[in-house]
Scaffold this motif. Sequence first.
Motif, PDB file in Angstrom:
ATOM      1  N   GLY A  71       0.465  -1.303   0.187  1.00 54.91           N
ATOM      2  CA  GLY A  71       0.111  -0.117   0.047  1.00 54.91           C
ATOM      3  C   GLY A  71       0.855   0.993  -0.095  1.00 54.91           C
ATOM      4  O   GLY A  71       2.020   1.331   0.040  1.00 54.91           O
ATOM      5  N   ALA A  72       0.289   2.424   0.055  1.00 48.74           N
ATOM      6  CA  ALA A  72       1.003   3.606  -0.042  1.00 48.74           C
ATOM      7  C   ALA A  72       1.688   3.949   1.223  1.00 48.74           C
ATOM      8  O   ALA A  72       2.696   4.615   1.338  1.00 48.74           O
ATOM      9  CB  ALA A  72       0.189   4.691  -0.488  1.00 48.74           C
ATOM     10  N   THR A  73       1.159   3.436   2.138  1.00 52.42           N
ATOM     11  CA  THR A  73       1.954   3.811   3.729  1.00 52.42           C
ATOM     12  C   THR A  73       3.161   3.092   3.527  1.00 52.42           C
ATOM     13  O   THR A  73       4.248   3.702   3.963  1.00 52.42           O
ATOM     14  CB  THR A  73       1.071   3.210   4.724  1.00 52.42           C
ATOM     15  N   ASN A  76       5.409   4.938   1.139  1.00 53.30           N
ATOM     16  CA  ASN A  76       6.070   6.270   1.497  1.00 53.30           C
ATOM     17  C   ASN A  76       7.046   5.901   2.191  1.00 53.30           C
ATOM     18  O   ASN A  76       7.939   6.635   2.360  1.00 53.30           O
ATOM     19  CB  ASN A  76       4.948   7.002   2.319  1.00 53.30           C
ATOM     20  N   HIS A 106       0.597  13.539   4.330  1.00 55.75           N
ATOM     21  CA  HIS A 106      -0.392  12.516   4.912  1.00 55.75           C
ATOM     22  C   HIS A 106       0.238  12.145   6.134  1.00 55.75           C
ATOM     23  O   HIS A 106       1.445  12.141   6.293  1.00 55.75           O
ATOM     24  CB  HIS A 106      -0.743  11.471   3.920  1.00 55.75           C
ATOM     25  N   SER A 108       1.024   9.231   6.831  1.00 56.21           N
ATOM     26  CA  SER A 108       2.163   8.244   6.613  1.00 56.21           C
ATOM     27  C   SER A 108       3.289   8.806   6.413  1.00 56.21           C
ATOM     28  O   SER A 108       4.630   8.281   6.767  1.00 56.21           O
ATOM     29  CB  SER A 108       1.559   7.093   5.627  1.00 56.21           C
ATOM     30  N   ASN A 155      -5.433  15.188   0.301  1.00 52.84           N
ATOM     31  CA  ASN A 155      -6.556  14.216   0.801  1.00 52.84           C
ATOM     32  C   ASN A 155      -7.682  15.150   0.968  1.00 52.84           C
ATOM     33  O   ASN A 155      -8.768  14.586   0.988  1.00 52.84           O
ATOM     34  CB  ASN A 155      -6.008  13.183   1.436  1.00 52.84           C
ATOM     35  N   ASP A 180       4.006  11.979  -2.967  1.00 56.17           N
ATOM     36  CA  ASP A 180       2.786  10.986  -2.578  1.00 56.17           C
ATOM     37  C   ASP A 180       1.720  11.480  -3.565  1.00 56.17           C
ATOM     38  O   ASP A 180       0.988  12.537  -3.209  1.00 56.17           O
ATOM     39  CB  ASP A 180       2.307  11.128  -1.082  1.00 56.17           C
ATOM     40  N   VAL A 182      -0.931   9.708  -4.310  1.00 59.35           N
ATOM     41  CA  VAL A 182      -2.095   8.960  -4.131  1.00 59.35           C
ATOM     42  C   VAL A 182      -3.413   9.366  -4.313  1.00 59.35           C
ATOM     43  O   VAL A 182      -4.177   8.650  -5.051  1.00 59.35           O
ATOM     44  CB  VAL A 182      -1.991   8.347  -2.428  1.00 59.35           C
ATOM     45  N   GLN A 183      -3.776  10.570  -3.986  1.00 58.21           N
ATOM     46  CA  GLN A 183      -4.768  11.135  -4.150  1.00 58.21           C
ATOM     47  C   GLN A 183      -5.159  11.689  -5.689  1.00 58.21           C
ATOM     48  O   GLN A 183      -6.184  12.008  -6.133  1.00 58.21           O
ATOM     49  CB  GLN A 183      -5.342  12.513  -3.240  1.00 58.21           C
ATOM     50  N   SER A 203      -1.610   4.454  -4.548  1.00 62.92           N
ATOM     51  CA  SER A 203      -2.348   3.447  -3.913  1.00 62.92           C
ATOM     52  C   SER A 203      -3.575   2.817  -4.779  1.00 62.92           C
ATOM     53  O   SER A 203      -4.410   3.536  -5.219  1.00 62.92           O
ATOM     54  CB  SER A 203      -2.881   3.940  -2.529  1.00 62.92           C
ATOM     55  N   HIS A 205      -6.284   1.325  -3.444  1.00 64.00           N
ATOM     56  CA  HIS A 205      -7.904   1.414  -3.044  1.00 64.00           C
ATOM     57  C   HIS A 205      -8.179   2.913  -3.366  1.00 64.00           C
ATOM     58  O   HIS A 205      -9.577   3.073  -3.014  1.00 64.00           O
ATOM     59  CB  HIS A 205      -7.956   0.889  -1.899  1.00 64.00           C
ATOM     60  N   LYS A 206      -7.338   3.968  -3.887  1.00 62.55           N
ATOM     61  CA  LYS A 206      -8.121   5.107  -4.028  1.00 62.55           C
ATOM     62  C   LYS A 206      -8.411   5.432  -5.515  1.00 62.55           C
ATOM     63  O   LYS A 206      -8.779   6.424  -6.034  1.00 62.55           O
ATOM     64  CB  LYS A 206      -6.870   6.241  -3.804  1.00 62.55           C
TER      65      LYS A 206
HETATM   66  N1  PMP Z   1      -1.210   9.056   1.261  1.00 60.78           N
HETATM   67  C1  PMP Z   1      -2.498   9.838   1.075  1.00 60.78           C
HETATM   68  C2  PMP Z   1      -2.491  11.032   0.708  1.00 60.78           C
HETATM   69  C3  PMP Z   1      -3.504   9.270   1.586  1.00 60.78           C
HETATM   70  O1  PMP Z   1      -4.653   9.649   1.226  1.00 60.78           O
HETATM   71  C4  PMP Z   1      -3.494   7.703   2.020  1.00 60.78           C
HETATM   72  C5  PMP Z   1      -4.676   7.123   2.352  1.00 60.78           C
HETATM   73  N2  PMP Z   1      -5.627   7.618   3.418  1.00 60.78           N
HETATM   74  C6  PMP Z   1      -2.243   7.241   2.104  1.00 60.78           C
HETATM   75  C7  PMP Z   1      -0.965   7.910   1.752  1.00 60.78           C
HETATM   76  C8  PMP Z   1      -2.148   5.891   2.556  1.00 60.78           C
HETATM   77  O2  PMP Z   1      -2.423   5.011   1.583  1.00 60.78           O
HETATM   78  P1  PMP Z   1      -2.766   3.185   2.162  1.00 60.78           P
HETATM   79  O3  PMP Z   1      -4.030   3.234   2.392  1.00 60.78           O
HETATM   80  O4  PMP Z   1      -2.576   2.325   0.662  1.00 60.78           O
HETATM   81  O5  PMP Z   1      -1.626   2.942   2.947  1.00 60.78           O
END
Ligand code: PMP
Length: 395
Positions: A71-73, A76, A106, A108, A155, A180, A182-183, A203, A205-206
């Motif tokens: 995942g993105a966490t 990152n 974020h 993370s 986000n 990052d 992700v969004q 990520s 799931h986004k």
């Molecule tokens: N970065 C941003 C900007 C996010 O919005 C999120 C998810 N809330 C994450 C990182 C973490 O992503 P993941 O749930 O895939 O770990």
Amino acid sequence: MDSRWTYLDYNATTPVRPEVLARVAEVMTVGGNPSSVHRFGRLAHAFIDRARESVAELAGADMEQVVFTSGATEANALALRSLARHAAPGGRAWGASRVLISAIEHDSVVGSAHALDLPVETVPVTADGVIDLAALEQMLGAGGTAVLALQLANNETGVIQPVATAAELVHAAGGVLHCDAVQAAGRIPIDFPAVSADTLVLSSHKMGGPAGAGALLARELSLLSPMLIGGGQERGLRAGTENAAAISGFGLAADLAAADLSKASDISILRDDLESRLKVMAAGVRVFGTGSARLPNTSCFALGGLDNETQVIALDLAGVAVSAGAACSSGKVAASRVLRAMGVPESLARAAIRVSIGWATTRADIDRFCAAWSEFVTRQMARATGTARFAAAAH
Ligand code: PMP
């Protein structure tokens, strides 16, 4: 998602697309361990290769630059740790002496930056939620080799950041930049070379894929050093049996999101319509980040005197799911640190909610939100009659 509900929390997680659900089930049914030599292993491996191409294409990158993670966490963390401790641009030994993060990163990114054993400095943002480039330049001028973490889009507010310009400043000062994205991914076009980030994170799931899959893109894989050591998967950069089903679903979600980029204006029409209606329902409502370029799908707004947790609960009871923007792990809603960094007073930040929409959102969903919110505001105002609480904010 259950169609009896109106789901408007795409920035928290985006509903899985039906095609993706079918793909995940297929890979779980037919695939083996991607490292196995037999047909089942080869099949799983082929699904991953295909996903690598799709994810790379969504971000304008080369498939050789993509490392899949959980995942993105994780991505990152892997990026920041690598860039700070082991980065070797052009093969030179290198180490950062400081980490700069924008004030709106974020959790993370914030958490991983603080785990690095290096001084962490926060770069402020403007009232419109964009990184303050003059402040960044000044901070870079103070010396020391910096890693800068700057997201592509926020986000909570959807505000898009000038990452390429920031990268130019950081590189000129001898540093590196982590982004990052992700969004932003699947909501606006991304061109990895043009963004000029050294590493970039996505990520699944986004964008309508399953949770539990993410990707780290690196300008050069030599910038990275693994956190997980073991079986040598992902070219030795992320050991552990790959989640082939989730990765494959991620790849398909990336394809579908890329195809939908042309429909971004339909999404922004719905979002803009929502914001105009908010102003009619309560003239005092404040929408955050409107002075900046924003993602087409995100609206963060507040009406003074309301409480965000109460709003989220009332809307939930009315069948509408939105977010208060910032929630800590205890489930208690705090004033958003993103809005606070933009200079929004704490009392107004505590009133803010976020509506984020996407591929399955319809006009009926926006209508339903507006009806529920209007009813909530009317009820609250009736309750507050006799006090001056709403006098300045709404009429
Ligand atoms: N970065 C941003 C900007 C996010 O919005 C999120 C998810 N809330 C994450 C990182 C973490 O992503 P993941 O749930 O895939 O770990």
